[in-house]
Design a protein around this motif. Structure first.
Motif, short mmCIF file in Angstrom:
data_model
loop_
_atom_site.label_atom_id
_atom_site.label_comp_id
_atom_site.label_asym_id
_atom_site.label_seq_id
_atom_site.Cartn_x
_atom_site.Cartn_y
_atom_site.Cartn_z
N TYR A 194 32.13 52.86 55.58
CA TYR A 194 31.00 52.91 55.01
C TYR A 194 31.80 52.66 53.30
CZ TYR A 194 26.78 54.32 52.54
OH TYR A 194 25.95 54.24 51.82
N TYR A 195 32.42 53.45 52.74
CA TYR A 195 33.24 52.39 51.85
C TYR A 195 33.59 51.49 51.29
CZ TYR A 195 30.60 57.44 50.10
OH TYR A 195 29.87 58.41 50.15
N GLY A 196 34.51 51.71 52.65
CA GLY A 196 35.80 50.16 52.16
C GLY A 196 37.27 51.20 52.38
N ILE A 197 37.87 50.23 53.34
CA ILE A 197 39.15 51.26 53.15
C ILE A 197 40.25 51.70 51.42
CG2 ILE A 197 41.56 51.30 53.76
CD1 ILE A 197 40.38 49.78 56.47
N ASP A 198 39.53 50.65 50.71
CA ASP A 198 40.15 50.33 49.84
C ASP A 198 39.57 51.14 48.42
OD1 ASP A 198 41.94 48.25 50.86
OD2 ASP A 198 41.27 46.93 50.12
N ASN A 199 38.22 51.85 49.31
CA ASN A 199 37.13 52.42 48.27
C ASN A 199 37.69 54.19 48.40
OD1 ASN A 199 36.86 50.46 47.30
ND2 ASN A 199 34.89 49.85 48.56
N VAL A 200 38.09 54.96 49.19
CA VAL A 200 38.01 55.84 49.84
C VAL A 200 39.45 56.86 50.46
CG1 VAL A 200 37.46 55.11 52.18
CG2 VAL A 200 37.01 57.58 51.13
N LYS A 201 39.97 57.70 49.51
CA LYS A 201 41.16 58.00 49.97
C LYS A 201 40.80 59.35 50.86
CE LYS A 201 44.60 58.98 46.97
NZ LYS A 201 45.72 58.72 45.83
N LEU A 202 41.75 59.44 52.07
CA LEU A 202 41.30 60.39 52.76
C LEU A 202 42.68 61.71 53.25
CD1 LEU A 202 38.98 58.67 55.57
CD2 LEU A 202 38.26 60.23 54.06
N GLU A 203 42.45 62.53 53.22
CA GLU A 203 43.13 63.34 53.82
C GLU A 203 43.01 64.74 54.82
OE1 GLU A 203 46.80 66.63 52.39
OE2 GLU A 203 46.79 64.95 50.85
N ILE A 204 43.34 64.48 55.75
CA ILE A 204 43.09 65.56 56.82
C ILE A 204 43.84 66.49 56.87
CG2 ILE A 204 42.53 65.79 59.19
CD1 ILE A 204 41.77 62.75 59.19
N VAL A 205 43.14 67.59 56.59
CA VAL A 205 44.36 69.44 56.59
C VAL A 205 43.93 69.15 58.01
CG1 VAL A 205 45.42 70.62 54.96
CG2 VAL A 205 44.61 68.47 53.92
N ALA A 206 45.02 69.87 58.53
CA ALA A 206 44.93 71.24 59.38
C ALA A 206 46.14 72.18 59.19
CB ALA A 206 45.39 69.96 60.53
N PHE A 207 45.29 73.12 59.87
CA PHE A 207 45.38 74.72 59.56
C PHE A 207 45.09 75.66 60.66
CE2 PHE A 207 42.20 74.50 56.94
CZ PHE A 207 41.74 75.86 56.71
N GLY A 208 45.45 76.67 61.55
CA GLY A 208 45.10 77.23 62.19
C GLY A 208 45.26 76.41 63.41
N PRO A 209 44.09 77.01 64.49
CA PRO A 209 43.88 75.66 65.76
C PRO A 209 43.72 75.05 65.50
CG PRO A 209 42.49 77.94 65.93
CD PRO A 209 43.15 77.87 64.10
N GLY A 210 43.11 74.05 64.59
CA GLY A 210 43.02 72.74 64.36
C GLY A 210 44.41 71.58 64.71
N LEU A 211 45.54 73.13 64.31
CA LEU A 211 46.86 71.82 64.40
C LEU A 211 47.10 71.75 65.22
CD1 LEU A 211 49.89 71.91 62.43
CD2 LEU A 211 50.62 73.55 64.18
N ARG A 212 45.80 71.59 66.62
CA ARG A 212 46.70 71.23 67.77
C ARG A 212 46.27 69.53 67.49
NH1 ARG A 212 47.45 75.16 70.85
NH2 ARG A 212 45.87 76.92 70.68
N LEU A 213 45.65 68.87 66.48
CA LEU A 213 44.74 67.55 67.00
C LEU A 213 46.25 67.15 66.01
CD1 LEU A 213 42.80 65.40 66.12
CD2 LEU A 213 43.06 66.52 63.71
#
Length: 140
Positions: A53-72
């Motif tokens: 939607y925003y374009g790779i150069d227009n969005v900074k993304l970070e995915i933070v995994a903790f708890g059971p989500g660390l399995r990702l």
């Protein structure tokens, strides 16, 4: 008069350029704290959709995994190739050290994480730090 017109033009151009640049860049942190495969897929879909939607150069993304989500971020997670593709598009993946310690106690050995996982002291603290830097928190 001419000097005033040039100065006004430059001022407007500067305002437009700085306004457009700051408005265009989105900073988003995605939280994954659920271990279900459906939630893992959803968080990766959201990251992909934001970049589309925003374009790779227009969005900074970070995915933070903790708890059971660390399995990702387990090395042999079914989504490892999707994670690899997102990393290639500059998405950062953070892994909570507190969760890693807890899982180490339960498993009897440290969980083997993806090489793309960056350990952070605490997942929730990382989210707070990112919010203080202007990131928007999304919990898919």
């Amino acid at each position: 008069m001419r000097r005033s017109a040039i100065t006004s033009f430059l001022l407007v151009a500067l305002l437009l350029l700085t306004g457009t640049a700051s408005a265009a860049m989105k900073k988003i942190v995605l939280q994954i704290s659920d271990g279900s495969p459906a939630k893992q897929t959803m968080v990766l879909n959201v990251a992909n959709n934001l970049q589309k939607y925003y374009g790779i150069d227009n969005v900074k993304l970070e995915i933070v995994a903790f708890g059971p989500g660390l399995r990702l971020l387990f090395k042999e997670n079914a989504n490892k190739y999707r994670i690899q593709n997102l990393v290639a598009n500059e998405v950062r993946f953070s892994a909570c050290k507190n969760t890693i310690k807890g899982m180490t106690r339960k498993l009897g050995h440290p969980p083997v994480l993806s090489k793309h996982a960056t350990p952070v002291s605490a997942g929730v603290v990382r989210i707070i730090e990112l919010q203080e830097k202007g990131y928007i928190l999304i919990r898919p």
